[in-house]
Enzyme design. Structure first.
Site, short mmCIF file in Angstrom:
data_model
loop_
_atom_site.label_atom_id
_atom_site.label_comp_id
_atom_site.label_asym_id
_atom_site.label_seq_id
_atom_site.Cartn_x
_atom_site.Cartn_y
_atom_site.Cartn_z
N VAL A 172 0.99 37.05 6.95
CA VAL A 172 2.28 36.52 7.39
C VAL A 172 2.70 35.61 6.24
O VAL A 172 2.24 34.48 6.14
CB VAL A 172 2.16 35.76 8.73
N PRO A 173 3.54 36.12 5.33
CA PRO A 173 3.69 35.54 3.99
C PRO A 173 4.52 34.27 3.88
O PRO A 173 5.60 34.24 3.29
CB PRO A 173 4.33 36.69 3.21
N CYS A 174 3.98 33.18 4.38
CA CYS A 174 4.68 31.89 4.26
C CYS A 174 4.75 31.43 2.80
O CYS A 174 5.58 30.58 2.47
CB CYS A 174 4.05 30.84 5.15
N HIS A 175 3.91 32.00 1.93
CA HIS A 175 3.97 31.64 0.51
C HIS A 175 5.27 32.10 -0.14
O HIS A 175 5.64 31.62 -1.20
CB HIS A 175 2.76 32.21 -0.25
#
Length: 162
Positions: free
Chosen positions: A121-124
């Site tokens: 879940v690409p919060c970056h």
């Protein structure tokens, strides 16, 4: 609940999953033994896909996720994170706007901070509207490293000239 560990060039990760899907992916700051082969299909899939991602061979994850117990807002914010394409970035404000509440950019930041399944879940991929890298619980160097993996032209660090 099943748990395993994955060793990669990006570090050692602890992963947990329920029968419904992956519940947690956490970077460990200590060395732990390589995880035992798990019977949980979500852990096997996450392990295989993460290694392919870190090798630059995977651009989209296909792992079932279990966000049981999360608030409706967090689920909505995390769903928006999953829609950010590989190698792309958006601002916290963009996510707030997509959620229909332009004043919620700080709440989006808090949802990112509470994301239990980082990387997948690409919060970056969420940055400040100024383009600055902000807030990442694994540190900004790790965030930059993930972004450089996905888009080396935009996020690779310049080497020293001296």
């Amino acid at each position: 609940m099943a748990t395993t560990w994955l060793h990669s060039d990006f570090g050692t990760f602890q992963m947990s999953a329920s029968a419904l899907g992956l519940t947690e992916l956490r970077l460990m700051d200590i060395k732990v033994p390589q995880g035992m082969a798990s019977e949980n299909p979500h852990l096997r899939a996450a392990s295989e896909q993460l290694l392919a991602y870190f090798a630059g061979e995977l651009t989209e994850f296909d792992v079932a996720l279990d966000w049981s117990g999360a608030t409706e807002f967090h689920r909505a914010a995390w769903t928006e994170l999953c829609a950010i394409g590989y190698g792309r970035t958006v601002s916290y404000q963009y996510i707030a706007d997509r959620l229909g509440d332009p004043k919620a950019s700080q709440a989006v930041g808090q949802a990112n901070r509470r994301n239990p399944i980082a990387i997948i879940v690409p919060c970056h991929r969420v940055i400040a509207k100024t383009g600055d890298l902000q807030g990442y619980f694994y540190g900004l160097d790790f965030k930059r490293r993930l972004l450089a993996l996905e888009n080396p032209r935009s996020f690779a660090e310049q080497g020293s000239l001296f």
